[in-house]
Design a protein around this motif. Structure first.
Motif, mmCIF file in Angstrom:
data_model
loop_
_atom_site.group_PDB
_atom_site.id
_atom_site.type_symbol
_atom_site.label_atom_id
_atom_site.label_comp_id
_atom_site.label_asym_id
_atom_site.label_seq_id
_atom_site.Cartn_x
_atom_site.Cartn_y
_atom_site.Cartn_z
ATOM 1 N N GLY A 13 -5.705 27.085 -28.757
ATOM 2 C CA GLY A 13 -5.705 26.818 -30.269
ATOM 3 C C GLY A 13 -7.336 27.649 -30.328
ATOM 4 O O GLY A 13 -7.889 26.813 -29.104
ATOM 5 N N CYS A 14 -7.969 28.290 -31.570
ATOM 6 C CA CYS A 14 -8.864 28.321 -31.428
ATOM 7 C C CYS A 14 -8.948 28.197 -33.031
ATOM 8 O O CYS A 14 -8.569 28.854 -33.531
ATOM 9 C CB CYS A 14 -9.265 29.564 -30.902
ATOM 10 S SG CYS A 14 -12.076 29.277 -30.910
ATOM 11 N N ARG A 15 -10.831 27.206 -33.307
ATOM 12 C CA ARG A 15 -10.783 27.046 -34.814
ATOM 13 C C ARG A 15 -11.490 28.487 -35.595
ATOM 14 O O ARG A 15 -11.939 28.188 -36.884
ATOM 15 C CB ARG A 15 -11.033 25.503 -35.234
ATOM 16 C CG ARG A 15 -9.570 24.611 -35.259
ATOM 17 C CD ARG A 15 -9.271 24.120 -33.502
ATOM 18 N NE ARG A 15 -10.002 23.387 -33.586
ATOM 19 C CZ ARG A 15 -10.385 22.648 -32.406
ATOM 20 N NH1 ARG A 15 -9.192 22.617 -31.393
ATOM 21 N NH2 ARG A 15 -11.245 21.575 -31.682
ATOM 22 N N CYS A 16 -11.734 29.324 -35.062
ATOM 23 C CA CYS A 16 -12.845 29.836 -35.080
ATOM 24 C C CYS A 16 -12.443 30.901 -36.517
ATOM 25 O O CYS A 16 -10.752 31.483 -36.366
ATOM 26 C CB CYS A 16 -13.126 30.685 -35.115
ATOM 27 S SG CYS A 16 -12.506 31.883 -33.623
ATOM 28 N N ASP A 17 -13.000 30.949 -37.719
ATOM 29 C CA ASP A 17 -12.661 31.608 -38.932
ATOM 30 C C ASP A 17 -14.085 32.232 -39.367
ATOM 31 O O ASP A 17 -15.322 31.935 -39.344
ATOM 32 C CB ASP A 17 -11.890 31.095 -39.789
ATOM 33 C CG ASP A 17 -12.571 30.279 -40.579
ATOM 34 O OD1 ASP A 17 -12.469 30.583 -41.863
ATOM 35 O OD2 ASP A 17 -12.418 29.023 -40.028
ATOM 36 N N ASP A 52 -19.682 36.620 -31.827
ATOM 37 C CA ASP A 52 -18.816 36.632 -31.142
ATOM 38 C C ASP A 52 -18.386 34.610 -30.909
ATOM 39 O O ASP A 52 -19.080 34.472 -30.575
ATOM 40 C CB ASP A 52 -18.938 36.930 -29.481
ATOM 41 C CG ASP A 52 -19.512 38.474 -29.841
ATOM 42 O OD1 ASP A 52 -18.750 39.167 -30.970
ATOM 43 O OD2 ASP A 52 -19.581 39.187 -28.922
ATOM 44 N N CYS A 53 -17.508 34.843 -30.834
ATOM 45 C CA CYS A 53 -16.601 33.034 -30.917
ATOM 46 C C CYS A 53 -16.246 32.834 -29.067
ATOM 47 O O CYS A 53 -15.940 33.846 -28.242
ATOM 48 C CB CYS A 53 -15.154 32.718 -31.211
ATOM 49 S SG CYS A 53 -14.603 31.433 -30.852
ATOM 50 N N ALA A 54 -17.648 31.768 -28.972
ATOM 51 C CA ALA A 54 -17.572 31.505 -26.816
ATOM 52 C C ALA A 54 -16.345 31.398 -26.876
ATOM 53 O O ALA A 54 -15.924 31.669 -25.071
ATOM 54 C CB ALA A 54 -18.711 30.602 -27.317
ATOM 55 N N PHE A 55 -15.442 30.007 -26.983
ATOM 56 C CA PHE A 55 -14.373 29.907 -27.276
ATOM 57 C C PHE A 55 -13.339 30.974 -26.541
ATOM 58 O O PHE A 55 -12.550 30.871 -25.509
ATOM 59 C CB PHE A 55 -13.742 28.907 -27.931
ATOM 60 C CG PHE A 55 -14.140 27.479 -27.669
ATOM 61 C CD1 PHE A 55 -14.281 27.327 -26.783
ATOM 62 C CD2 PHE A 55 -15.157 27.543 -29.107
ATOM 63 C CE1 PHE A 55 -14.563 25.810 -26.453
ATOM 64 C CE2 PHE A 55 -15.738 26.065 -29.267
ATOM 65 C CZ PHE A 55 -16.012 25.395 -28.011
ATOM 66 N N CYS A 56 -13.227 31.645 -27.622
ATOM 67 C CA CYS A 56 -11.885 33.076 -27.563
ATOM 68 C C CYS A 56 -12.482 34.372 -27.636
ATOM 69 O O CYS A 56 -11.415 35.842 -27.559
ATOM 70 C CB CYS A 56 -10.787 32.491 -29.084
ATOM 71 S SG CYS A 56 -11.522 33.305 -30.449
ATOM 72 N N SER A 57 -13.903 34.347 -27.252
ATOM 73 C CA SER A 57 -14.304 35.687 -28.212
ATOM 74 C C SER A 57 -13.888 37.022 -28.993
ATOM 75 O O SER A 57 -14.090 38.405 -29.185
ATOM 76 C CB SER A 57 -14.158 36.442 -26.181
ATOM 77 O OG SER A 57 -14.353 35.558 -25.507
HETATM 78 ZN ZN LIG Z 1 -12.558 31.295 -31.563
#
Ligand SMILES: [Zn+2]
Length: 300
Positions: free
Chosen positions: A251-255, A284-289
Protein backbone atom coordinates in the motif's frame (compact mmCIF):
# COMPACT_ATOMS: atom_id res chain seq x y z
CA UNK A 1 -8.59 -22.47 11.54
CA UNK A 2 -8.15 -22.89 7.76
CA UNK A 3 -4.39 -23.16 7.54
CA UNK A 4 -4.26 -22.30 3.84
CA UNK A 5 -4.71 -18.69 4.90
CA UNK A 6 -1.59 -18.92 7.04
CA UNK A 7 1.02 -19.40 4.33
CA UNK A 8 1.81 -16.04 2.71
CA UNK A 9 1.21 -12.31 3.17
CA UNK A 10 0.14 -12.78 6.75
CA UNK A 11 1.35 -11.98 10.27
CA UNK A 12 0.25 -14.06 13.23
CA UNK A 13 0.43 -13.20 16.93
CA UNK A 14 2.05 -15.84 19.13
CA UNK A 15 2.01 -16.30 22.90
CA UNK A 16 3.56 -18.97 25.09
CA UNK A 17 1.94 -17.97 28.39
CA UNK A 18 3.77 -20.34 30.72
CA UNK A 19 7.11 -18.91 29.52
CA UNK A 20 6.03 -15.25 29.43
CA UNK A 21 6.92 -15.17 25.76
CA UNK A 22 5.02 -13.25 23.13
CA UNK A 23 5.65 -12.19 19.58
CA UNK A 24 4.81 -12.44 15.91
CA UNK A 25 5.51 -14.77 13.04
CA UNK A 26 5.08 -13.60 9.45
CA UNK A 27 5.51 -14.79 5.89
CA UNK A 28 5.50 -12.56 2.85
CA UNK A 29 5.19 -13.60 -0.78
CA UNK A 30 3.23 -11.69 -3.46
CA UNK A 31 3.41 -8.50 -1.35
CA UNK A 32 7.20 -8.44 -1.81
CA UNK A 33 6.97 -8.95 -5.57
CA UNK A 34 4.38 -6.14 -5.65
CA UNK A 35 6.64 -3.70 -3.79
CA UNK A 36 9.73 -4.67 -5.83
CA UNK A 37 7.83 -4.40 -9.13
CA UNK A 38 7.89 -0.60 -8.76
CA UNK A 39 11.68 -0.61 -8.74
CA UNK A 40 14.47 -2.23 -10.69
CA UNK A 41 16.85 -3.31 -7.94
CA UNK A 42 19.76 -5.74 -8.23
CA UNK A 43 19.31 -9.08 -6.33
CA UNK A 44 21.30 -8.02 -3.22
CA UNK A 45 19.11 -4.93 -2.75
CA UNK A 46 15.93 -6.93 -3.44
CA UNK A 47 16.89 -9.41 -0.73
CA UNK A 48 17.68 -6.60 1.72
CA UNK A 49 14.33 -4.90 1.09
CA UNK A 50 12.47 -8.24 1.32
CA UNK A 51 13.98 -8.83 4.78
CA UNK A 52 13.33 -5.23 5.82
CA UNK A 53 9.66 -5.49 4.75
CA UNK A 54 9.36 -8.69 6.80
CA UNK A 55 10.83 -6.95 9.84
CA UNK A 56 8.41 -4.07 9.21
CA UNK A 57 5.48 -6.53 9.20
CA UNK A 58 6.66 -8.12 12.47
CA UNK A 59 7.08 -4.77 14.23
CA UNK A 60 4.09 -3.03 12.66
CA UNK A 61 1.75 -5.82 13.67
CA UNK A 62 2.71 -5.13 17.32
CA UNK A 63 0.87 -1.80 17.15
CA UNK A 64 -2.29 -1.77 19.21
CA UNK A 65 -4.10 0.95 17.28
CA UNK A 66 -5.40 0.08 13.80
CA UNK A 67 -4.42 3.64 12.76
CA UNK A 68 -0.92 3.20 14.18
CA UNK A 69 2.10 3.56 11.92
CA UNK A 70 5.54 1.97 12.24
CA UNK A 71 8.50 3.30 10.29
CA UNK A 72 11.85 1.64 9.88
CA UNK A 73 14.61 3.84 8.54
CA UNK A 74 18.26 2.95 7.97
CA UNK A 75 20.57 5.78 7.13
CA UNK A 76 24.28 5.93 6.40
CA UNK A 77 27.00 8.27 5.29
CA UNK A 78 28.86 7.21 2.15
CA UNK A 79 28.02 3.47 2.26
CA UNK A 80 26.52 1.30 -0.55
CA UNK A 81 23.02 1.85 0.87
CA UNK A 82 22.41 5.53 1.53
CA UNK A 83 18.84 5.26 2.75
CA UNK A 84 16.29 2.52 3.30
CA UNK A 85 12.75 3.32 4.42
CA UNK A 86 9.88 0.91 5.07
CA UNK A 87 6.62 1.58 6.78
CA UNK A 88 3.47 -0.14 7.98
CA UNK A 89 -0.07 1.16 8.37
CA UNK A 90 -3.06 -1.12 8.94
CA UNK A 91 -1.42 -4.17 7.34
CA UNK A 92 -0.16 -2.18 4.35
CA UNK A 93 3.56 -2.21 3.63
CA UNK A 94 5.77 -0.09 1.44
CA UNK A 95 9.48 0.51 1.16
CA UNK A 96 12.37 1.68 -0.99
CA UNK A 97 16.16 1.72 -0.99
CA UNK A 98 18.46 4.47 -2.26
CA UNK A 99 21.88 3.06 -3.01
CA UNK A 100 25.07 3.67 -5.00
CA UNK A 101 25.13 1.14 -7.91
CA UNK A 102 28.83 1.73 -8.66
CA UNK A 103 29.77 0.86 -5.06
CA UNK A 104 27.50 -2.22 -5.05
CA UNK A 105 29.33 -3.53 -8.14
CA UNK A 106 32.52 -3.80 -6.04
CA UNK A 107 30.80 -5.63 -3.15
CA UNK A 108 30.64 -9.43 -2.66
CA UNK A 109 27.64 -11.31 -4.18
CA UNK A 110 26.15 -11.88 -0.73
CA UNK A 111 27.05 -8.64 1.02
CA UNK A 112 26.90 -8.49 4.83
CA UNK A 113 25.10 -5.79 6.76
CA UNK A 114 28.42 -3.99 7.24
CA UNK A 115 29.24 -4.25 3.51
CA UNK A 116 25.93 -2.56 2.71
CA UNK A 117 25.62 0.00 5.49
CA UNK A 118 29.14 0.66 6.83
CA UNK A 119 28.56 2.43 10.11
CA UNK A 120 24.95 3.42 9.76
CA UNK A 121 22.00 3.87 12.06
CA UNK A 122 18.65 2.16 12.34
CA UNK A 123 15.69 4.23 13.53
CA UNK A 124 12.42 2.58 14.48
CA UNK A 125 9.39 4.78 15.11
CA UNK A 126 6.04 3.71 16.52
CA UNK A 127 3.29 6.27 16.08
CA UNK A 128 -0.15 5.72 17.63
CA UNK A 129 -2.28 8.77 16.78
CA UNK A 130 -5.32 8.01 18.96
CA UNK A 131 -3.39 7.73 22.23
CA UNK A 132 -0.87 10.32 20.88
CA UNK A 133 1.88 7.88 21.73
CA UNK A 134 5.03 8.36 19.68
CA UNK A 135 8.21 6.49 20.37
CA UNK A 136 11.47 6.46 18.45
CA UNK A 137 14.58 4.42 19.16
CA UNK A 138 17.86 4.73 17.25
CA UNK A 139 20.66 2.17 17.38
CA UNK A 140 23.84 1.59 15.33
CA UNK A 141 23.34 -0.87 12.45
CA UNK A 142 25.46 -3.60 13.99
CA UNK A 143 25.47 -7.37 13.58
CA UNK A 144 25.76 -9.81 10.71
CA UNK A 145 22.33 -9.06 9.34
CA UNK A 146 19.22 -6.94 9.75
CA UNK A 147 17.69 -9.37 12.26
CA UNK A 148 20.67 -8.98 14.59
CA UNK A 149 20.57 -5.19 14.24
CA UNK A 150 16.87 -5.20 15.16
CA UNK A 151 17.55 -7.54 18.06
CA UNK A 152 20.05 -5.07 19.48
CA UNK A 153 17.46 -2.32 19.01
CA UNK A 154 15.19 -4.12 21.49
CA UNK A 155 18.07 -4.90 23.85
CA UNK A 156 19.47 -1.35 23.88
CA UNK A 157 16.48 0.83 23.24
CA UNK A 158 13.73 -1.04 25.07
CA UNK A 159 15.63 -3.46 27.33
CA UNK A 160 13.39 -6.32 26.23
CA UNK A 161 15.07 -9.71 25.71
CA UNK A 162 14.16 -10.49 22.09
CA UNK A 163 14.82 -13.03 19.39
CA UNK A 164 14.46 -12.00 15.75
CA UNK A 165 15.00 -14.21 12.71
CA UNK A 166 14.55 -13.06 9.11
CA UNK A 167 15.04 -14.87 5.82
CA UNK A 168 14.29 -14.08 2.19
CA UNK A 169 14.86 -16.08 -0.96
CA UNK A 170 13.67 -16.34 -4.52
CA UNK A 171 11.72 -19.53 -5.31
CA UNK A 172 10.63 -20.16 -8.89
CA UNK A 173 11.21 -16.54 -9.85
CA UNK A 174 9.22 -15.10 -6.92
CA UNK A 175 10.38 -13.71 -3.61
CA UNK A 176 9.34 -15.30 -0.34
CA UNK A 177 10.39 -14.11 3.08
CA UNK A 178 9.62 -15.02 6.64
CA UNK A 179 10.30 -13.71 10.10
CA UNK A 180 9.94 -14.64 13.74
CA UNK A 181 9.94 -12.19 16.66
CA UNK A 182 9.75 -13.46 20.22
CA UNK A 183 10.04 -11.36 23.36
CA UNK A 184 10.21 -12.06 27.04
CA UNK A 185 7.37 -9.99 28.46
CA UNK A 186 6.28 -11.06 31.94
CA UNK A 187 2.51 -10.87 32.38
CA UNK A 188 1.04 -7.43 32.89
CA UNK A 189 4.16 -5.60 31.78
CA UNK A 190 3.73 -3.08 29.02
CA UNK A 191 7.08 -3.21 27.29
CA UNK A 192 9.04 -0.13 28.16
CA UNK A 193 7.14 0.83 31.31
CA UNK A 194 8.90 -1.85 33.31
CA UNK A 195 11.01 -0.94 36.30
CA UNK A 196 13.61 -3.62 35.86
CA UNK A 197 14.33 -6.48 33.49
CA UNK A 198 15.42 -9.92 34.46
CA UNK A 199 17.61 -10.85 31.52
CA UNK A 200 18.58 -14.02 33.38
CA UNK A 201 15.06 -15.45 33.70
CA UNK A 202 15.39 -19.20 32.97
CA UNK A 203 12.27 -19.30 30.75
CA UNK A 204 13.79 -16.96 28.22
CA UNK A 205 16.93 -18.91 27.15
CA UNK A 206 14.71 -21.97 26.65
CA UNK A 207 12.33 -20.13 24.32
CA UNK A 208 15.24 -18.38 22.57
CA UNK A 209 16.86 -21.75 21.82
CA UNK A 210 13.64 -23.29 20.46
CA UNK A 211 12.76 -20.18 18.42
CA UNK A 212 16.35 -19.77 17.28
CA UNK A 213 16.32 -23.28 15.81
CA UNK A 214 13.98 -22.16 13.01
CA UNK A 215 15.57 -22.74 9.61
CA UNK A 216 15.72 -20.16 6.84
CA UNK A 217 14.00 -22.62 4.50
CA UNK A 218 11.12 -23.01 6.98
CA UNK A 219 10.61 -19.27 7.25
CA UNK A 220 10.43 -18.85 3.48
CA UNK A 221 8.51 -22.04 2.52
CA UNK A 222 5.14 -20.94 1.10
CA UNK A 223 3.79 -24.48 1.54
CA UNK A 224 4.35 -24.50 5.29
CA UNK A 225 1.50 -22.83 7.22
CA UNK A 226 2.71 -20.60 10.06
CA UNK A 227 0.76 -22.50 12.74
CA UNK A 228 2.37 -25.77 11.57
CA UNK A 229 5.78 -24.12 11.84
CA UNK A 230 5.00 -22.92 15.39
CA UNK A 231 3.99 -26.46 16.28
CA UNK A 232 7.30 -27.77 14.92
CA UNK A 233 9.24 -25.31 17.06
CA UNK A 234 7.24 -25.35 20.29
CA UNK A 235 5.26 -28.63 20.40
CA UNK A 236 6.83 -29.58 23.74
CA UNK A 237 5.41 -26.46 25.38
CA UNK A 238 2.32 -26.73 27.54
CA UNK A 239 0.38 -24.20 25.48
CA UNK A 240 1.07 -22.08 22.40
CA UNK A 241 -1.60 -19.53 21.61
CA UNK A 242 -2.04 -17.83 18.27
CA UNK A 243 -3.89 -14.55 17.83
CA UNK A 244 -6.05 -13.46 14.90
CA UNK A 245 -4.12 -13.55 11.62
CA UNK A 246 -3.41 -10.18 10.10
CA UNK A 247 -3.36 -10.01 6.28
CA UNK A 248 -0.53 -8.02 4.69
CA UNK A 249 -0.72 -6.06 1.44
CA UNK A 250 1.24 -3.52 -0.54
CA UNK A 251 0.00 0.00 0.00
CA UNK A 252 1.14 3.51 -0.69
CA UNK A 253 -0.38 6.64 0.76
CA UNK A 254 0.91 9.09 -1.81
CA UNK A 255 -1.84 11.11 -3.48
CA UNK A 256 -1.94 14.26 -5.61
CA UNK A 257 -3.48 16.34 -2.81
CA UNK A 258 -0.68 15.40 -0.46
CA UNK A 259 1.95 16.22 -3.11
CA UNK A 260 0.27 19.61 -3.67
CA UNK A 261 0.26 20.33 0.07
CA UNK A 262 3.99 19.55 0.31
CA UNK A 263 4.82 21.70 -2.74
CA UNK A 264 2.67 24.56 -1.42
CA UNK A 265 4.94 24.80 1.63
CA UNK A 266 8.02 25.61 -0.53
CA UNK A 267 8.89 29.31 -1.06
CA UNK A 268 7.60 30.66 -4.40
CA UNK A 269 11.09 31.05 -5.92
CA UNK A 270 12.01 27.44 -5.10
CA UNK A 271 8.78 26.20 -6.66
CA UNK A 272 9.59 28.31 -9.74
CA UNK A 273 12.89 26.45 -10.12
CA UNK A 274 11.08 23.06 -10.08
CA UNK A 275 8.91 23.85 -13.13
CA UNK A 276 9.94 21.79 -16.16
CA UNK A 277 9.89 22.66 -19.89
CA UNK A 278 6.27 21.53 -20.08
CA UNK A 279 5.29 24.11 -17.45
CA UNK A 280 4.56 21.44 -14.83
CA UNK A 281 6.27 20.38 -11.61
CA UNK A 282 7.02 16.66 -11.78
CA UNK A 283 7.19 14.72 -8.50
CA UNK A 284 7.91 10.99 -8.19
CA UNK A 285 6.89 8.94 -5.15
CA UNK A 286 10.04 7.22 -3.87
CA UNK A 287 7.98 4.30 -2.49
CA UNK A 288 5.79 3.33 -5.46
CA UNK A 289 7.38 5.31 -8.32
CA UNK A 290 4.04 6.98 -9.13
CA UNK A 291 4.63 10.20 -10.99
CA UNK A 292 2.62 13.36 -10.38
CA UNK A 293 2.56 16.40 -12.67
CA UNK A 294 1.34 19.48 -10.87
CA UNK A 295 0.63 22.84 -12.49
CA UNK A 296 2.06 25.73 -10.42
CA UNK A 297 -1.33 27.45 -10.67
CA UNK A 298 -2.89 24.65 -8.57
CA UNK A 299 -0.73 25.63 -5.62
CA UNK A 300 -1.91 29.20 -5.16
ZN1 LIG B 1 3.51 6.20 -3.60
Amino acid sequence: MPTRELTTDVALGVAIPARNARGRIARLGPVIDAVLANHDYPPAIERLLAEALTLTALLGSLLKEPQGQMTLQAQTEGAIVELMVCDYLGGELRGYVRFAPERLADAPDQPTLTDLFGSGYLAITFDQPVSKERYQGIVPLEGRNLAEAAQSYFAQSEQIPSLIRLAAEKRGGHWFAGGLLLQHLPEGEEGRDRLHTRLDHPDWPHIAILGGSVKRGELTDPELPLDDLLWRLFHEEEEVRTLAALPLAKGCRCDPDYVRSVLARFPADEREAMVGDDGLIKVDCAFCSSSFSIAPGELA
